[in-house]
Design a protein around this motif. Structure first.
Motif, PDB file in Angstrom:
ATOM      1  N   UNK A   1      19.454  17.798 -81.148  1.00  0.00           N
ATOM      2  CA  UNK A   1      20.181  18.869 -81.815  1.00  0.00           C
ATOM      3  C   UNK A   1      19.182  19.863 -82.389  1.00  0.00           C
ATOM      4  N   UNK A   2      19.396  21.165 -82.095  1.00  0.00           N
ATOM      5  CA  UNK A   2      18.518  22.219 -82.613  1.00  0.00           C
ATOM      6  C   UNK A   2      19.353  23.235 -83.374  1.00  0.00           C
ATOM      7  N   UNK A   3      18.681  24.007 -84.236  1.00  0.00           N
ATOM      8  CA  UNK A   3      19.395  24.923 -85.132  1.00  0.00           C
ATOM      9  C   UNK A   3      18.948  26.371 -85.016  1.00  0.00           C
ATOM     10  N   UNK A   4      18.122  26.688 -84.051  1.00  0.00           N
ATOM     11  CA  UNK A   4      17.634  28.064 -83.919  1.00  0.00           C
ATOM     12  C   UNK A   4      17.061  28.261 -82.531  1.00  0.00           C
ATOM     13  N   UNK A   5      16.824  29.522 -82.188  1.00  0.00           N
ATOM     14  CA  UNK A   5      16.164  29.810 -80.936  1.00  0.00           C
ATOM     15  C   UNK A   5      14.758  29.247 -80.882  1.00  0.00           C
ATOM     16  N   UNK A   6      14.086  29.231 -82.022  1.00  0.00           N
ATOM     17  CA  UNK A   6      12.741  28.663 -82.071  1.00  0.00           C
ATOM     18  C   UNK A   6      12.743  27.174 -81.765  1.00  0.00           C
ATOM     19  N   UNK A   7      13.656  26.432 -82.420  1.00  0.00           N
ATOM     20  CA  UNK A   7      13.740  24.994 -82.140  1.00  0.00           C
ATOM     21  C   UNK A   7      14.151  24.745 -80.696  1.00  0.00           C
ATOM     22  N   UNK A   8      15.054  25.556 -80.169  1.00  0.00           N
ATOM     23  CA  UNK A   8      15.460  25.400 -78.771  1.00  0.00           C
ATOM     24  C   UNK A   8      14.282  25.634 -77.839  1.00  0.00           C
ATOM     25  N   UNK A   9      13.474  26.642 -78.119  1.00  0.00           N
ATOM     26  CA  UNK A   9      12.307  26.939 -77.285  1.00  0.00           C
ATOM     27  C   UNK A   9      11.322  25.774 -77.296  1.00  0.00           C
TER      28      UNK A   9
ATOM     29  N   UNK B   1      15.910  17.865 -71.370  1.00  0.00           N
ATOM     30  CA  UNK B   1      16.943  18.342 -70.459  1.00  0.00           C
ATOM     31  C   UNK B   1      17.911  19.208 -71.264  1.00  0.00           C
ATOM     32  N   UNK B   2      18.096  20.497 -70.908  1.00  0.00           N
ATOM     33  CA  UNK B   2      18.982  21.350 -71.705  1.00  0.00           C
ATOM     34  C   UNK B   2      20.405  20.807 -71.805  1.00  0.00           C
ATOM     35  N   UNK B   3      20.842  20.061 -70.805  1.00  0.00           N
ATOM     36  CA  UNK B   3      22.188  19.495 -70.842  1.00  0.00           C
ATOM     37  C   UNK B   3      22.326  18.454 -71.947  1.00  0.00           C
ATOM     38  N   UNK B   4      21.199  17.959 -72.485  1.00  0.00           N
ATOM     39  CA  UNK B   4      21.221  16.965 -73.571  1.00  0.00           C
ATOM     40  C   UNK B   4      20.864  17.593 -74.910  1.00  0.00           C
ATOM     41  N   UNK B   5      20.967  18.918 -74.980  1.00  0.00           N
ATOM     42  CA  UNK B   5      20.661  19.644 -76.217  1.00  0.00           C
ATOM     43  C   UNK B   5      21.940  20.252 -76.774  1.00  0.00           C
TER      44      UNK B   5
ATOM     45  N   UNK C   1      20.555  29.958 -75.087  1.00  0.00           N
ATOM     46  CA  UNK C   1      21.231  28.676 -74.911  1.00  0.00           C
ATOM     47  C   UNK C   1      22.126  28.676 -73.679  1.00  0.00           C
ATOM     48  N   UNK C   2      22.899  29.725 -73.512  1.00  0.00           N
ATOM     49  CA  UNK C   2      23.832  29.790 -72.392  1.00  0.00           C
ATOM     50  C   UNK C   2      23.113  29.933 -71.066  1.00  0.00           C
ATOM     51  N   UNK C   3      22.065  30.726 -71.042  1.00  0.00           N
ATOM     52  CA  UNK C   3      21.337  30.934 -69.784  1.00  0.00           C
ATOM     53  C   UNK C   3      20.595  29.680 -69.349  1.00  0.00           C
ATOM     54  N   UNK C   4      20.169  28.858 -70.304  1.00  0.00           N
ATOM     55  CA  UNK C   4      19.448  27.630 -69.970  1.00  0.00           C
ATOM     56  C   UNK C   4      20.392  26.445 -69.773  1.00  0.00           C
ATOM     57  N   UNK C   5      21.678  26.615 -70.079  1.00  0.00           N
ATOM     58  CA  UNK C   5      22.645  25.558 -69.815  1.00  0.00           C
ATOM     59  C   UNK C   5      22.643  24.431 -70.832  1.00  0.00           C
ATOM     60  N   UNK C   6      22.531  24.761 -72.118  1.00  0.00           N
ATOM     61  CA  UNK C   6      22.589  23.709 -73.131  1.00  0.00           C
ATOM     62  C   UNK C   6      23.934  22.998 -73.044  1.00  0.00           C
ATOM     63  N   UNK C   7      23.916  21.721 -73.423  1.00  0.00           N
ATOM     64  CA  UNK C   7      25.099  20.889 -73.261  1.00  0.00           C
ATOM     65  C   UNK C   7      26.260  21.271 -74.140  1.00  0.00           C
ATOM     66  N   UNK C   8      25.958  21.802 -75.327  1.00  0.00           N
ATOM     67  CA  UNK C   8      27.043  22.185 -76.231  1.00  0.00           C
ATOM     68  C   UNK C   8      26.516  23.147 -77.288  1.00  0.00           C
TER      69      UNK C   8
ATOM     70  N   UNK D   1      30.077  38.898 -69.561  1.00  0.00           N
ATOM     71  CA  UNK D   1      29.079  39.793 -68.984  1.00  0.00           C
ATOM     72  C   UNK D   1      28.222  39.118 -67.931  1.00  0.00           C
ATOM     73  N   UNK D   2      27.948  37.803 -68.120  1.00  0.00           N
ATOM     74  CA  UNK D   2      26.975  37.121 -67.264  1.00  0.00           C
ATOM     75  C   UNK D   2      27.587  36.057 -66.357  1.00  0.00           C
ATOM     76  N   UNK D   3      28.884  35.855 -66.444  1.00  0.00           N
ATOM     77  CA  UNK D   3      29.508  34.848 -65.599  1.00  0.00           C
ATOM     78  C   UNK D   3      29.251  33.427 -66.044  1.00  0.00           C
ATOM     79  N   UNK D   4      28.963  33.228 -67.329  1.00  0.00           N
ATOM     80  CA  UNK D   4      28.701  31.896 -67.859  1.00  0.00           C
ATOM     81  C   UNK D   4      29.986  31.262 -68.388  1.00  0.00           C
ATOM     82  N   UNK D   5      29.956  29.947 -68.553  1.00  0.00           N
ATOM     83  CA  UNK D   5      30.987  29.216 -69.281  1.00  0.00           C
ATOM     84  C   UNK D   5      30.304  28.437 -70.392  1.00  0.00           C
TER      85      UNK D   5
END
Length: 467
Positions: free
Chosen positions: A114-122, A130-134, A149-156, A174-178
């Motif tokens: 679990x991360x709380x910011x773009x910095x922690x995600x990076x 694995x982004x799917x487990x973040x 987060x959306x472009x890298x496919x984070x799990x939730x 705009x980007x075709x993401x879900x």
């Protein structure tokens, strides 16, 4: 009556009283295993080691202050939660402490993150998660953070406001993401902890209130969005919690909400996250539950509430952070001065100043957090005196350990270690008074490796671009 000792007031028999729970130790050289990581031992020469490395040698090689992480201890605590909560998703709360190496440890031990910011995600992604487990938290996520987060496919993504839901919908369109999201709710639970780390009462910044209907509005909004997949509900009641009573109330209210949503929408949501906040031992007064005990209690609570609301048990998540990283870390300091100060009633207090302080551990000043400390560069047969371990900052509140018994012969040049600092200490560090942040190293089987190098004055000056 106070008696003055010929060797000075540090040896007088009347020193300032500490808290009631703090007892004068029978052996100052003994280390309470409940407070220290699993590989910490004091050798025959009196020097304490961790991970097979002498703290005296580490101080010579790395300097002080230095944060030292016991890799074996960290990994074992991660495995203990993973195994105790088998069948649940265990998310390590990266805000407690995160580096690329920590992310790698978490990945290798099979946990989520679990991360709380773009910095922690990076950092998490750079560490191989694995982004799917973040999962991404935060009450005010920026467009840039959500886009990453959306472009890298984070799990939730744990959504925290209607504004955020709107931003997510715009980005996805705009980007075709879900976006896969959970709705963070406030359950109204008054966790028995400090006000600043109690996060489920109504009057605070996190989440949607169940009581006033905001949570249901957010869930309906996400459920019927063309760009969002609603996974479930997220709750977090606070931090440094020692029992599961608050979780019982949180589970009851969140599962009631999920049952109401299912009745209204015809859809049973598949996931529920009860958060973390499991306490650890900072002092001898703390009695944390084991992962096995927590798991048994939480499983029973969830099963009971699911039966009561006639819904299937959802896929469950928890988020231990402090309970994994906290006990695995210690802070190593060098004593600079020892001063005896007169206090009320003819008593005295011994102030032991070290070369760190509130810039590397703000928790005592921010939360009135209590810690312990020990002399680790040698043993001592001197009598125990009540001390206050303080830092070098220009603040009266710069206190690291408010009350602790240390040897009466404590002196400049001695090394002190503070246990249980792996969470929310170096992670919350600042450069107050232009003090550089300490190094962080990991130790394992006699080997030392740098996780975060020590900041230098050159690092600070590179940020100062004005003339």
């Amino acid at each position: 009556m106070t008696h003055t000792h010929v060797a000075g007031s540090i040896h007088a028999d009347a020193t300032a009283a500490g808290p009631q729970w703090l007892e004068r130790p029978d052996d100052l050289n003994a280390l309470d295993p409940a407070l220290w990581s699993s590989t910490v031992v004091r050798g025959d020469d009196g020097v304490v080691s961790v991970g097979g490395r002498s703290l005296v040698d580490l101080a010579h090689e790395e300097g002080t202050p230095t944060y030292v992480f016991d890799e074996k201890d960290f990994r074992q605590r991660a495995r203990d939660f993973r195994d105790a909560f088998e069948g649940w998703q265990v998310y390590y709360a990266g805000k407690s402490f995160l580096t690329r190496r920590v992310a790698r440890w978490i990945h290798e031990e099979g946990l989520y993150l679990d991360v709380c910011s773009g910095g922690e995600l990076t950092v998490a992604l750079a560490g191989g998660m694995d982004p799917a487990r973040i999962g991404l938290h935060g009450n005010n996520k920026s467009v840039e953070e959500l886009s990453l987060a959306l472009s890298r496919g984070v799990g939730r993504i744990i959504v925290d406001s209607l504004d955020e839901i709107g931003r997510i919908e715009d980005l996805c369109k705009e980007n075709g993401w879900t976006a896969r999201v959970m709705v963070r709710v406030t359950t109204g639970v008054e966790a028995h902890t400090h006000e600043y780390i109690a996060t489920a009462h109504e009057d605070q910044k996190f989440g949607f209130s169940i009581a006033n209907g905001q949570a249901m509005v957010a869930m309906v909004r996400c459920h019927y969005s063309e760009h969002i997949e609603l996974l479930g509900v997220h709750s977090h009641i606070g931090s440094q919690i020692f029992d599961t009573h608050g979780f019982e109330v949180a589970a009851r209210r969140t599962m009631k909400l999920m049952a109401q949503f299912a009745a209204a929408s015809g859809t049973e949501l598949p996931e529920l996250d009860l958060g973390g906040g499991f306490g650890i031992a900072y002092t001898s007064a703390d009695t944390p539950a084991t992962p096995d005990a927590l798991a048994a209690s939480l499983r029973e609570i969830v099963a009971h509430e699911a039966r009561g609301y006639n819904i299937a048990i959802p896929t469950m998540s928890i988020e231990p952070g402090r309970a994994i990283s906290g006990p695995a870390g210690l802070a190593l300091y060098e004593v600079g001065t020892v001063k005896v100060v007169d206090v009320d009633g003819g008593l005295s207090r011994v102030y032991v100043s070290v070369d760190g302080g509130m810039s590397d551990n703000i928790r005592p000043a921010l939360y009135a957090a209590e810690y312990s400390a020990a002399l680790v560069s040698r043993s001592s047969e001197a009598s125990a005196v009540m001390c206050r371990v303080v830092g070098k900052h220009c603040e009266g509140g710069d206190i690291l350990v408010r009350d602790v018994f240390l040897p009466a012969d404590i002196k400049p040049g001695d090394l002190l270690a503070v246990p249980a600092v792996g969470a929310y200490c170096r992670a919350m560090a600042s450069n107050y008074n232009m003090i550089t942040k300490p190094a962080v190293v990991s130790v394992c089987d006699g080997q030392t490796s740098t996780m975060l190098r020590r900041e230098t004055l050159d690092d600070l000056m590179r940020l100062d671009v004005g003339e």
